[in-house]
Each structure stands twice: as structure tokens, then as C-alpha cells.
Design a protein around this motif. Structure first.
Motif, PDB file in Angstrom:
ATOM      1  N   ALA A 100       0.828  -1.210   0.000  1.00 14.21           N
ATOM      2  CA  ALA A 100       0.000   0.000   0.000  1.00 14.21           C
ATOM      3  C   ALA A 100       0.859   1.256   0.000  1.00 14.21           C
ATOM      4  CB  ALA A 100      -0.934  -0.005   1.208  1.00 14.21           C
ATOM      5  N   CYS A 101       2.013   1.187   0.677  1.00 12.84           N
ATOM      6  CA  CYS A 101       2.923   2.329   0.704  1.00 12.84           C
ATOM      7  C   CYS A 101       3.816   2.389  -0.524  1.00 12.84           C
ATOM      8  CB  CYS A 101       3.791   2.273   1.963  1.00 12.84           C
ATOM      9  SG  CYS A 101       2.871   2.487   3.497  1.00 12.84           S
ATOM     10  N   PRO A 108      10.786  -0.193   7.124  1.00  9.32           N
ATOM     11  CA  PRO A 108      10.146   1.118   7.302  1.00  9.32           C
ATOM     12  C   PRO A 108       8.706   1.010   7.807  1.00  9.32           C
ATOM     13  CG  PRO A 108      11.356   1.066   5.238  1.00  9.32           C
ATOM     14  CD  PRO A 108      11.352  -0.332   5.757  1.00  9.32           C
ATOM     15  N   VAL A 109       7.997  -0.050   7.410  1.00  3.99           N
ATOM     16  CA  VAL A 109       6.627  -0.252   7.897  1.00  3.99           C
ATOM     17  C   VAL A 109       6.631  -0.508   9.399  1.00  3.99           C
ATOM     18  CG1 VAL A 109       4.600  -1.744   7.750  1.00  3.99           C
ATOM     19  CG2 VAL A 109       5.816  -1.093   5.678  1.00  3.99           C
ATOM     20  N   SER A 115       6.000   3.875  15.894  1.00  8.77           N
ATOM     21  CA  SER A 115       6.054   5.299  16.237  1.00  8.77           C
ATOM     22  C   SER A 115       4.852   5.694  17.098  1.00  8.77           C
ATOM     23  CB  SER A 115       6.091   6.146  14.966  1.00  8.77           C
ATOM     24  OG  SER A 115       4.889   5.987  14.230  1.00  8.77           O
ATOM     25  N   ARG A 116       4.851   6.921  17.587  1.00  5.74           N
ATOM     26  CA  ARG A 116       3.758   7.378  18.445  1.00  5.74           C
ATOM     27  C   ARG A 116       2.460   7.558  17.677  1.00  5.74           C
ATOM     28  NH1 ARG A 116       6.676  12.015  22.270  1.00  5.74           N
ATOM     29  NH2 ARG A 116       8.198  10.608  23.258  1.00  5.74           N
ATOM     30  N   ASN A 117       2.567   7.927  16.405  1.00  4.71           N
ATOM     31  CA  ASN A 117       1.372   8.127  15.578  1.00  4.71           C
ATOM     32  C   ASN A 117       1.523   7.264  14.325  1.00  4.71           C
ATOM     33  OD1 ASN A 117      -0.809   9.002  14.078  1.00  4.71           O
ATOM     34  ND2 ASN A 117      -0.525  11.165  14.625  1.00  4.71           N
ATOM     35  N   LYS A 120      -0.097   8.554  10.904  1.00  7.26           N
ATOM     36  CA  LYS A 120       0.635   9.658  10.294  1.00  7.26           C
ATOM     37  C   LYS A 120       1.944   9.171   9.690  1.00  7.26           C
ATOM     38  CE  LYS A 120       2.691  14.160  11.336  1.00  7.26           C
ATOM     39  NZ  LYS A 120       2.965  15.168  12.405  1.00  7.26           N
ATOM     40  N   ALA A 121       2.643   8.276  10.408  1.00  5.99           N
ATOM     41  CA  ALA A 121       3.915   7.758   9.900  1.00  5.99           C
ATOM     42  C   ALA A 121       3.711   6.951   8.629  1.00  5.99           C
ATOM     43  CB  ALA A 121       4.589   6.910  10.980  1.00  5.99           C
TER      44      ALA A 121
END
Length: 456
Positions: A100-101, A108-109, A115-117, A120-121
Motif C-alpha cells: 500500500a505504501c 520502514p513499515v 512510532s507514536r502516531n 501519520k507515519a
């Protein structure tokens, strides 16, 4: 996606660990701990999806440091791939997010999920899909056409992809005329390289649309951006024969206690790079069968521009190759004709890669005192090829041979399409300028004397 975890009795984990044949007890214990912990969270969560992955990362954050956690996500990646291959699950959630990215790696996924969000990341991680803009279909057809004609078309395809991604990231431009798109693309960066790339892109797009509609007028190219880029190019360093001898001495004594054959290997690489003008990729692709000790030639196969050439070598170079092949045999290297000429004991392919060759020869240049101990400044490995051309022309001048008559042969020897590519390698040094001036004086002085006599 599978609603329930497919391994309630955990037999799949046991069979998977047995198939890995891990030698270390510590590794087996680590794998078992990671996979059982992952299954604990999966069974509580119920569905194998993005939220479940985030929940597992949150739990494991309390047990492991961030770097350790990211490292052990690779164990989960491989296990999920195993479940997908055996059809125990319908879809790998990590692979789904990666696709999807539109990225190639899973790490990286995992970083985004940790991460905290995460949302958003992941949104910042997404990349436009290849040739997805309004011009994407036209550009993709052009790339396919050029490759069907036999061109590699890698660098040009990368330029088209960069422009296509720019268009996708600026959807308002996709309804504008092509000229407006290109103007905005040119204004995106102010470097000379980008200006030359934009000029190249304008030329390619004109070619594409004229191919579709011959009534479109041709465009006169602007050579100025490329000339400005060329002016910034790093000038090659021309190694003198004394410099080459110093590097050869360093290569023979190259420190390599674990690989006794390496000093002679580096020495032979250096000999062929200078005496035959071989590129680093050509050195890496040489096979044992490419060396013909009887005829004194080497065959360089399918190199730049899809060329294969047979190069005659001096007797001194062939003597060095014989010595290396004999030492290679004594070291236990494969005698298969398709095995790499420059062989080493480790690695899957048992041959040196172009990157490793560059690193070794650069290290030799540093040890010879010709290049600083760190950094990218100073002479390069490819400058050996430039030096071979300049020193060969100097030898022709000293022997009374006109280099102009020999340039087509030199171009063929180097694997160039014509002498225009070879002229790039002719760097004007003081010695070369002196011999050229002497030749001109020997030819022009009598003509000047005749004109004076005729005038008197």
C-alpha cells in the motif's frame, strides 16, 4: 484475512523452528520467545491486522529496547511469510502495508507502526506508484518501446519516474498543459544537474509526442545546461608510470591474513585495470574461461552498450595472469570455466563484486599515498582508465606515431562506440601538450620557412 490465529496448539511454530535448523541454542530460544510472544498477542486480539501488529509492538516495547525490537521484527516477517506460503493465513499484514505504501522493504513499515502516531507515519511513508500520473501510461509505453528495441534504458526511465512522481504529488498540475508541468518541474530545484535533467526530459517528451503525432513541430535542444554540468565534473587524475609502480608494490604486500590469495588478486586487478583499461564491472564479470593463455587474449563479454570484445594483452601482462591462475588453483578455487576469475573463499557467488573491487583498489591508492586516508577527494579507481589512454598516446608520440591514426583502434579496445567517447578520456597534461607541440613544430616549421622564402 484469517479471523483466528491458525495455530492454537502451537505446532506450526515447532515445525517452523525445526525447519530452520538453527545451530545455536541461544538462537532457538530467541526465536521461540519472539514467536510465542507474537502468538500470545495475536490470540488475544483475534484478527491478524494492523492493530494487532501495533499491539504486539506496544507490549514488546516494555521488554526490549527499540533497536532490539526492530531487529526481532525480522523473525516475525519470516514466520508470517512461512504462514502465507503454507496457506495458514490468507494475507500477510506487513506485506499488505508495504504494498500500500509502494515501498520495497518491510522495516520502514515496522518503524512507522512502532512510532507514536502510526497512521501519520504510514501516510508519510506512502510513495506514488510508478507511472500513476496523467502522463504515466504514455511514459510507461515509451519505456517499454525503448527496451523492446534493445536499450537498457535504466537512467532515462529513472528520470521519467521522478517526473511522474512529481506530477502525482502535485495533482493540480495534471490538468495543465505540458509546458506548464515542465516549468514547475524545472523550478522545483535550482541545481545545474536538475536543469540538465529538465532539458533532457523536454527532449524526450517532444520525441514521444512527435512519434504519436508527426505534425507536432520539432524542438531545438538547448546545450547550455549540459555544458554547465560538464564544467562541474571532477577532473580525472592521470597516474604516472611511477604512481602505477608504487600501487603495484602496495598491492603485492596488501595485508590479508585470512585470505592469502587476496594480495595477488588485488595486484592482478590493478594490472588489468591499467594495462587493459577495464572497468570495475568488467573486472567483476570476468570468468576463468575468458582468459586464453594460448593466444594471449581476454574476452570481455556483454559490457556497456551490449558489446563483447577480445583484447590482446602484452606478454608481461599474460605472465602475471598465468601466475595468478596458478596461485588461484593452488588456493583451491573452482576450476569450472564459468567460475569467476577473481575468486575468494567466502560469499555465495565466490567472486568479487564491483563494489568490493572499488573498495580494495581505493584502499591500495590510499596506502600508496596518492589519496587522503578518508573522504571522496583525490584520485579515483576509474582514473586508471583515463591514465591508460593518456599514457598510451604519450607512448605513441615518443615512438613517432600519429595518435590520430590510432584513435579508432583505441576506441575499439576500450569498448566505445566511436572515438567521440574516447576523446572524453584524453586529459591534456603537460607532457601530452609538450609532445603535441613538438609534433606540430616539426610539421609546421618547414611550412613557415617556405612561406618566408616565397615572400622574399
Amino acid at each position: 484475512m484469517t479471523a483466528r490465529w491458525p495455530d492454537p496448539d502451537r505446532t506450526i511454530i515447532d515445525h517452523y523452528l525445526a525447519s530452520l535448523r538453527l545451530r545455536s541454542l541461544k538462537s532457538r530460544a530467541c526465536y521461540r520467545q519472539v514467536l510465542h510472544g507474537f502468538q500470545d498477542v495475536a490470540e488475544r486480539h483475534g484478527v491478524l491486522d494492523q492493530d494487532m501488529l501495533i499491539a504486539w509492538l506496544r507490549v514488546m516495547t516494555e521488554c526490549w529496547a527499540a533497536t532490539t525490537l526492530l531487529h526481532r521484527t525480522r523473525i516475525v516477517d519470516r514466520f508470517l511469510d512461512h504462514l502465507l506460503r503454507t496457506k495458514a493465513i490468507d494475507r500477510n499484514p506487513v506485506t499488505t502495508l508495504r504494498e500500500a505504501c509502494n515501498i520495497k522493504q518491510c522495516m520502514p513499515v515496522w518503524r512507522a507502526l512502532a512510532s507514536r502516531n502510526p497512521e501519520k507515519a504510514l501516510a508519510e511513508l506512502r510513495r506514488p506508484r510508478p507511472f500513476g500520473s496523467v502522463l504515466g501510461e504514455v511514459l510507461a509505453e515509451h519505456v517499454a518501446l525503448m527496451r523492446n528495441r534493445g536499450y537498457k534504458y535504466t537512467s532515462q526511465s529513472a528520470r521519467l519516474l521522478r517526473f511522474d512522481q512529481f506530477m502525482q504529488l502535485n495533482p493540480a498540475l495534471q490538468e495543465q498543459p505540458i509546458g506548464v508541468m515542465l516549468d514547475h518541474w524545472a523550478a522545483a530545484k535550482s541545481t545545474h544537474n536538475h536543469a540538465a535533467e529538465c532539458e533532457n526530459l523536454r527532449r524526450v517528451l517532444t520525441k514521444i509526442f512527435r512519434h504519436r503525432d508527426p505534425s507536432i513541430p520539432s524542438r531545438r535542444p538547448d546545450p547550455r545546461p549540459q555544458k554547465e554540468v560538464v564544467m562541474q565534473w571532477r577532473k580525472p587524475h592521470i597516474y604516472s608510470p611511477a604512481d602505477v609502480r608504487r600501487m603495484l608494490d602496495v598491492a603485492r604486500s596488501y595485508p590479508s591474513p585470512r585470505s592469502p590469495l587476496r594480495p595477488l588478486t588485488v595486484y592482478t586487478m590493478l594490472v588489468l585495470a591499467y594495462c587493459a583499461g577495464l572497468r570495475r564491472g568488467e573486472l567483476a564479470r570476468l570468468d576463468l574461461a575468458d582468459v586464453d593463455l594460448q593466444s594471449g587474449t581476454i574476452t570481455v563479454r556483454q559490457t556497456k552498450f551490449f558489446k563483447t570484445r577480445i583484447l590482446p594483452l602484452p606478454d608481461s601482462v599474460m605472465a602475471e595472469l598465468r601466475a595468478y591462475i596458478k596461485a588461484r588453483r593452488s588456493a583451491g578455487a573452482s576450476q569450472d570455466p564459468c567460475s569467476g576469475l577473481f575468486w575468494h573463499e567466502r560469499g555465495r557467488t565466490r567472486r568479487y563484486t564491483p563494489e568490493m573491487i572499488t573498495w580494495l583498489l581505493t584502499n591500495v591508492i590510499r596506502r600508496a599515498g596518492l589519496k587522503p586516508l578518508q573522504g571522496r577527494t583525490g584520485p579515483r579507481v576509474h582514473d586508471l582508465r583515463h591514465s591508460m589512454v593518456v599514457n598510451r598516446i604519450l607512448d605513441w608520440y615518443k615512438a613517432g606515431i600519429n595518435p590520430q591514426d590510432r584513435l579508432p583502434f583505441l576506441a575499439t579496445y576500450l569498448g566505445h562506440r566511436d572515438i567521440n567517447s574516447t576523446l572524453v578520456y584524453i586529459t591534456v597534461t603537460q607532457d601530452l601538450l609538450h609532445h603535441a607541440n613538438e609534433r606540430f613544430r616539426a610539421v609546421g616549421a618547414p611550412c613557415l620557412n617556405l612561406e618566408r622564402e616565397g615572400g622574399s
